[in-house]
Motif scaffolding. Structure first.
Motif, PDB file in Angstrom:
ATOM      1  N   ARG A 139     -40.668 -20.315  10.206  1.00  0.00           N
ATOM      2  CA  ARG A 139     -39.929 -19.327  10.992  1.00  0.00           C
ATOM      3  C   ARG A 139     -40.555 -19.174  12.377  1.00  0.00           C
ATOM      4  O   ARG A 139     -41.750 -19.445  12.538  1.00  0.00           O
ATOM      5  CB  ARG A 139     -39.993 -17.955  10.308  1.00  0.00           C
ATOM      6  N   ALA A 140     -39.741 -18.722  13.333  1.00  0.00           N
ATOM      7  CA  ALA A 140     -40.266 -18.465  14.674  1.00  0.00           C
ATOM      8  C   ALA A 140     -40.050 -16.993  15.014  1.00  0.00           C
ATOM      9  O   ALA A 140     -38.987 -16.426  14.740  1.00  0.00           O
ATOM     10  CB  ALA A 140     -39.564 -19.350  15.693  1.00  0.00           C
ATOM     11  N   GLY A 142     -45.482  -7.214  23.641  1.00  0.00           N
ATOM     12  CA  GLY A 142     -44.747  -6.921  22.403  1.00  0.00           C
ATOM     13  C   GLY A 142     -44.779  -8.076  21.409  1.00  0.00           C
ATOM     14  O   GLY A 142     -44.077  -8.064  20.389  1.00  0.00           O
ATOM     15  N   ALA A 143     -45.611  -9.077  21.682  1.00  0.00           N
ATOM     16  CA  ALA A 143     -45.650 -10.274  20.829  1.00  0.00           C
ATOM     17  C   ALA A 143     -46.064  -9.940  19.397  1.00  0.00           C
ATOM     18  O   ALA A 143     -45.465 -10.429  18.433  1.00  0.00           O
ATOM     19  CB  ALA A 143     -46.615 -11.300  21.433  1.00  0.00           C
ATOM     20  N   VAL A 144     -47.062  -9.091  19.259  1.00  0.00           N
ATOM     21  CA  VAL A 144     -47.580  -8.804  17.907  1.00  0.00           C
ATOM     22  C   VAL A 144     -46.505  -8.097  17.079  1.00  0.00           C
ATOM     23  O   VAL A 144     -46.330  -8.381  15.884  1.00  0.00           O
ATOM     24  CB  VAL A 144     -48.872  -7.958  17.980  1.00  0.00           C
ATOM     25  N   GLU A 145     -45.750  -7.208  17.719  1.00  0.00           N
ATOM     26  CA  GLU A 145     -44.668  -6.515  16.994  1.00  0.00           C
ATOM     27  C   GLU A 145     -43.623  -7.522  16.499  1.00  0.00           C
ATOM     28  O   GLU A 145     -43.104  -7.413  15.381  1.00  0.00           O
ATOM     29  CB  GLU A 145     -44.044  -5.452  17.911  1.00  0.00           C
ATOM     30  N   ARG A 146     -43.343  -8.531  17.296  1.00  0.00           N
ATOM     31  CA  ARG A 146     -42.363  -9.557  16.885  1.00  0.00           C
ATOM     32  C   ARG A 146     -42.898 -10.397  15.725  1.00  0.00           C
ATOM     33  O   ARG A 146     -42.152 -10.771  14.828  1.00  0.00           O
ATOM     34  CB  ARG A 146     -42.036 -10.480  18.055  1.00  0.00           C
ATOM     35  N   VAL A 147     -44.159 -10.699  15.781  1.00  0.00           N
ATOM     36  CA  VAL A 147     -44.773 -11.471  14.682  1.00  0.00           C
ATOM     37  C   VAL A 147     -44.700 -10.645  13.395  1.00  0.00           C
ATOM     38  O   VAL A 147     -44.321 -11.138  12.328  1.00  0.00           O
ATOM     39  CB  VAL A 147     -46.241 -11.843  15.023  1.00  0.00           C
ATOM     40  N   ARG A 148     -45.031  -9.370  13.531  1.00  0.00           N
ATOM     41  CA  ARG A 148     -44.986  -8.451  12.381  1.00  0.00           C
ATOM     42  C   ARG A 148     -43.574  -8.412  11.776  1.00  0.00           C
ATOM     43  O   ARG A 148     -43.397  -8.502  10.559  1.00  0.00           O
ATOM     44  CB  ARG A 148     -45.364  -7.070  12.905  1.00  0.00           C
ATOM     45  N   ARG A 205     -42.194  -9.624   7.998  1.00  0.00           N
ATOM     46  CA  ARG A 205     -41.398  -8.793   7.070  1.00  0.00           C
ATOM     47  C   ARG A 205     -40.173  -9.561   6.595  1.00  0.00           C
ATOM     48  O   ARG A 205     -39.834  -9.551   5.415  1.00  0.00           O
ATOM     49  CB  ARG A 205     -40.955  -7.492   7.758  1.00  0.00           C
ATOM     50  N   ARG A 206     -39.495 -10.261   7.526  1.00  0.00           N
ATOM     51  CA  ARG A 206     -38.305 -11.031   7.134  1.00  0.00           C
ATOM     52  C   ARG A 206     -38.683 -12.155   6.165  1.00  0.00           C
ATOM     53  O   ARG A 206     -37.960 -12.440   5.206  1.00  0.00           O
ATOM     54  CB  ARG A 206     -37.599 -11.614   8.369  1.00  0.00           C
ATOM     55  N   ALA A 207     -39.808 -12.799   6.394  1.00  0.00           N
ATOM     56  CA  ALA A 207     -40.252 -13.881   5.491  1.00  0.00           C
ATOM     57  C   ALA A 207     -40.493 -13.333   4.090  1.00  0.00           C
ATOM     58  O   ALA A 207     -40.167 -13.975   3.085  1.00  0.00           O
ATOM     59  CB  ALA A 207     -41.522 -14.525   6.041  1.00  0.00           C
ATOM     60  N   ALA A 240     -41.808 -14.898   0.413  1.00  0.00           N
ATOM     61  CA  ALA A 240     -43.145 -15.431   0.709  1.00  0.00           C
ATOM     62  C   ALA A 240     -44.225 -14.554   0.084  1.00  0.00           C
ATOM     63  O   ALA A 240     -44.190 -13.336   0.191  1.00  0.00           O
ATOM     64  CB  ALA A 240     -43.356 -15.495   2.221  1.00  0.00           C
ATOM     65  N   GLU A 241     -45.187 -15.217  -0.557  1.00  0.00           N
ATOM     66  CA  GLU A 241     -46.325 -14.493  -1.133  1.00  0.00           C
ATOM     67  C   GLU A 241     -47.559 -14.624  -0.243  1.00  0.00           C
ATOM     68  O   GLU A 241     -48.547 -13.926  -0.432  1.00  0.00           O
ATOM     69  CB  GLU A 241     -46.645 -15.035  -2.521  1.00  0.00           C
ATOM     70  N   THR A 242     -47.489 -15.563   0.667  1.00  0.00           N
ATOM     71  CA  THR A 242     -48.574 -15.786   1.631  1.00  0.00           C
ATOM     72  C   THR A 242     -47.924 -16.110   2.971  1.00  0.00           C
ATOM     73  O   THR A 242     -46.878 -16.755   3.016  1.00  0.00           O
ATOM     74  CB  THR A 242     -49.449 -16.998   1.191  1.00  0.00           C
ATOM     75  N   ILE A 243     -48.558 -15.668   4.034  1.00  0.00           N
ATOM     76  CA  ILE A 243     -48.078 -15.984   5.387  1.00  0.00           C
ATOM     77  C   ILE A 243     -49.115 -16.865   6.083  1.00  0.00           C
ATOM     78  O   ILE A 243     -50.322 -16.611   5.986  1.00  0.00           O
ATOM     79  CB  ILE A 243     -47.870 -14.702   6.228  1.00  0.00           C
ATOM     80  N   VAL A 244     -48.626 -17.881   6.768  1.00  0.00           N
ATOM     81  CA  VAL A 244     -49.477 -18.721   7.612  1.00  0.00           C
ATOM     82  C   VAL A 244     -49.081 -18.450   9.063  1.00  0.00           C
ATOM     83  O   VAL A 244     -47.902 -18.554   9.413  1.00  0.00           O
ATOM     84  CB  VAL A 244     -49.279 -20.218   7.264  1.00  0.00           C
TER      85      VAL A 244
END
Ligand code: 5HY
Length: 240
Positions: A147-148, A162-168, A172-174, A180-184
């Motif tokens: 995902r991006a 605001g990059a960190v908020e977008r990653v966060r 959540r969507r993943a 997803a049980e783990t995030i990379v």
């Protein structure tokens, strides 16, 4: 004089943004064993960020020159390529004497060891095709989604972006949509975010820089070397 018991690990950020290299080096040093010295560097020229195949190709000569320069200096126990596209990995393995690990491979293998499905959250959609190829190469295509977050790489250098908020939000969507049980985290510029996001989200969040440091320490401690079936590369001619 250099302490002979110190293991020196070279961490090369293949883009030319020194502030990112600083954060990468700090994240690597945090997890390094007491006897490990992290040498973090980036090429003086080349793309400021690597977003897609074109930047990747341009970044390879600078990356190889850094590996060559430090190898000439002696006692590099292993090298980490700190770009999630594993830029120039095969060429670097051909050049280096000691093990070379790319952070995508390190993070995916680490996620796989935890079991279950994982999602990679990278920067821009432009990076997805290259990462899907890497997932296939590493035998991970059936275990993960890519995902991006819609964040340019250099936005990660700006706390106001605001990059960190977008990653966060993408994490959540993943979790909700992909199970997803783990995030990379799919960018070296996210290296310092993993711990806090992991605690906040309540699942393992893996950063490839720190995972690669621990793996390369292990390979070096076992006295293992990189395979040369991809060809041996003679040292680069000295720059004049
Ligand atoms: C990285 N680009 O880890 C990648 C991430 C990406 O400059 N460092 C970069 O977006 O592909």
């Amino acid at each position: 004089m250099r302490n002979p018991t110190t293991m020196r690990i070279l961490v090369v950020n293949p883009n030319s943004t020194a502030s990112m290299t600083g954060r990468i080096g700090a994240a690597a040093s945090k997890v390094a064993a007491p006897g490990t010295e992290i040498v973090a560097t980036n090429p003086p020229t080349g793309p400021a960020s690597i977003e897609g195949y074109y930047d990747e190709a341009l970044a390879v000569p600078g990356l190889l020159a850094e590996i060559d320069r430090h190898q000439r200096g002696g006692d590099i126990a292993g090298t980490v390529i700190a770009c999630f596209d594993d830029v120039g990995l095969d060429a670097a393995r051909s050049l280096a004497d000691a093990p070379v690990i790319g952070i995508c491979e390190a993070a995916m293998q680490t996620a796989a060891l935890l079991g279950g499905r994982f999602s990679v959250v990278t920067t821009l959609p432009r990076s997805i095709p290259a990462l899907e190829r890497l997932a296939q190469r590493y035998g991970m295509a059936g275990r993960c989604t890519i995902r991006a977050a819609g964040v340019p790489v250099l936005a990660l250098e700006d706390p106001e972006s605001g990059a960190v908020e977008r990653v966060r939000a993408e994490i959540r969507r993943a979790m909700e949509q992909d199970g997803a049980e783990t995030i990379v985290l799919g960018c070296a510029g996210m290296a310092d975010l993993a711990r806090a996001l992991s605690e906040e989200m309540g699942l393992p969040v893996i950063d490839g820089v720190t995972a690669a440091v621990k793996l390369v320490e292990g390979l070096a401690a076992l006295g293992l070397r990189t395979g040369k079936s991809g060809g041996y590369a003679p040292p680069l001619p000295k720059a004049r």
